[in-house]
Design a protein around this motif. Structure first.
Motif, PDB file in Angstrom:
ATOM      1  N   MET A   1      23.070 -36.911  -2.115  1.00  0.00           N
ATOM      2  CA  MET A   1      22.198 -36.226  -1.611  1.00  0.00           C
ATOM      3  C   MET A   1      21.002 -36.439  -2.916  1.00  0.00           C
ATOM      4  N   LYS A  91      20.681 -43.487   4.679  1.00  0.00           N
ATOM      5  CA  LYS A  91      19.693 -42.937   5.540  1.00  0.00           C
ATOM      6  C   LYS A  91      18.087 -42.686   4.331  1.00  0.00           C
ATOM      7  N   MET A  96      14.316 -37.810   0.800  1.00  0.00           N
ATOM      8  CA  MET A  96      15.730 -37.883   0.587  1.00  0.00           C
ATOM      9  C   MET A  96      16.605 -39.231   0.820  1.00  0.00           C
ATOM     10  N   LEU A  98      20.144 -40.165   2.048  1.00  0.00           N
ATOM     11  CA  LEU A  98      21.478 -38.982   2.755  1.00  0.00           C
ATOM     12  C   LEU A  98      22.417 -40.278   2.732  1.00  0.00           C
ATOM     13  N   GLY A 100      25.524 -41.071   4.508  1.00  0.00           N
ATOM     14  CA  GLY A 100      26.782 -41.411   5.783  1.00  0.00           C
ATOM     15  C   GLY A 100      28.477 -41.674   5.371  1.00  0.00           C
TER      16      GLY A 100
END
Length: 114
Positions: A1, A91, A96, A98, A100
Motif C-alpha cells: 500500500m 484499487k 491510497m 491497494l 490485491g
C-alpha cells in the motif's frame, strides 16, 4: 500500500507486497496497474524500470533490457503469446493504492493468434 501521490505518471515503482516484488505503474491521474517485477526473458527484477507507453488502447511496459512489451492490464507479452507475467488487482481508495490478488491468466485481445 502506498499513496497515489507518491507514484509518478508513466513511471514504474517497486513495492514489496506480501513478500513479492511488485512493479506499480500509474498511467493517468487515477489508474494504477501492478505486475510482478520480473522480466521472464532474463529472469531479473527489472520491469519497474521499464518504459511505459500505449499502443492504441493498450497500456504497456517495455522491459528495459530486451524491450518486450507487456500489457499492464493482463501481464500478457504483446510480442509472444506464450509469455506473460503475473498481473495483480489494484484499487485506489481515498488516495491510497491497494494491491490485491493475482489476476487469472488471460490472453490479451492483442496477442498473436487470439
Amino acid at each position: 500500500m502506498c499513496r497515489l501521490s507518491e507514484l509518478e505518471l508513466e513511471r514504474g515503482a517497486l513495492a514489496l507486497v506480501r513478500g513479492q516484488a511488485i512493479a506499480l505503474f500509474r498511467v493517468d491521474e487515477t489508474t494504477v496497474y501492478a505486475l510482478a517485477d520480473h522480466d521472464p526473458y532474463d529472469r531479473h527484477a527489472t520491469l519497474a524500470r521499464g518504459i511505459v507507453g500505449r499502443d492504441g488502447p493498450v497500456p504497456f511496459v517495455a522491459s528495459p533490457v530486451h524491450k518486450h512489451a507487456f500489457d499492464l492490464r493482463t501481464g500478457q507479452c504483446l510480442d509472444d503469446a506464450h509469455v506473460c507475467v503475473t498481473a495483480y488487482d489494484v484499487k485506489v481508495a481515498d488516495g491510497m493504492v491497494l494491491v490485491g490478488h493475482r489476476k487469472p491468466v488471460a490472453v490479451s485481445p492483442r496477442a498473436p493468434g487470439a
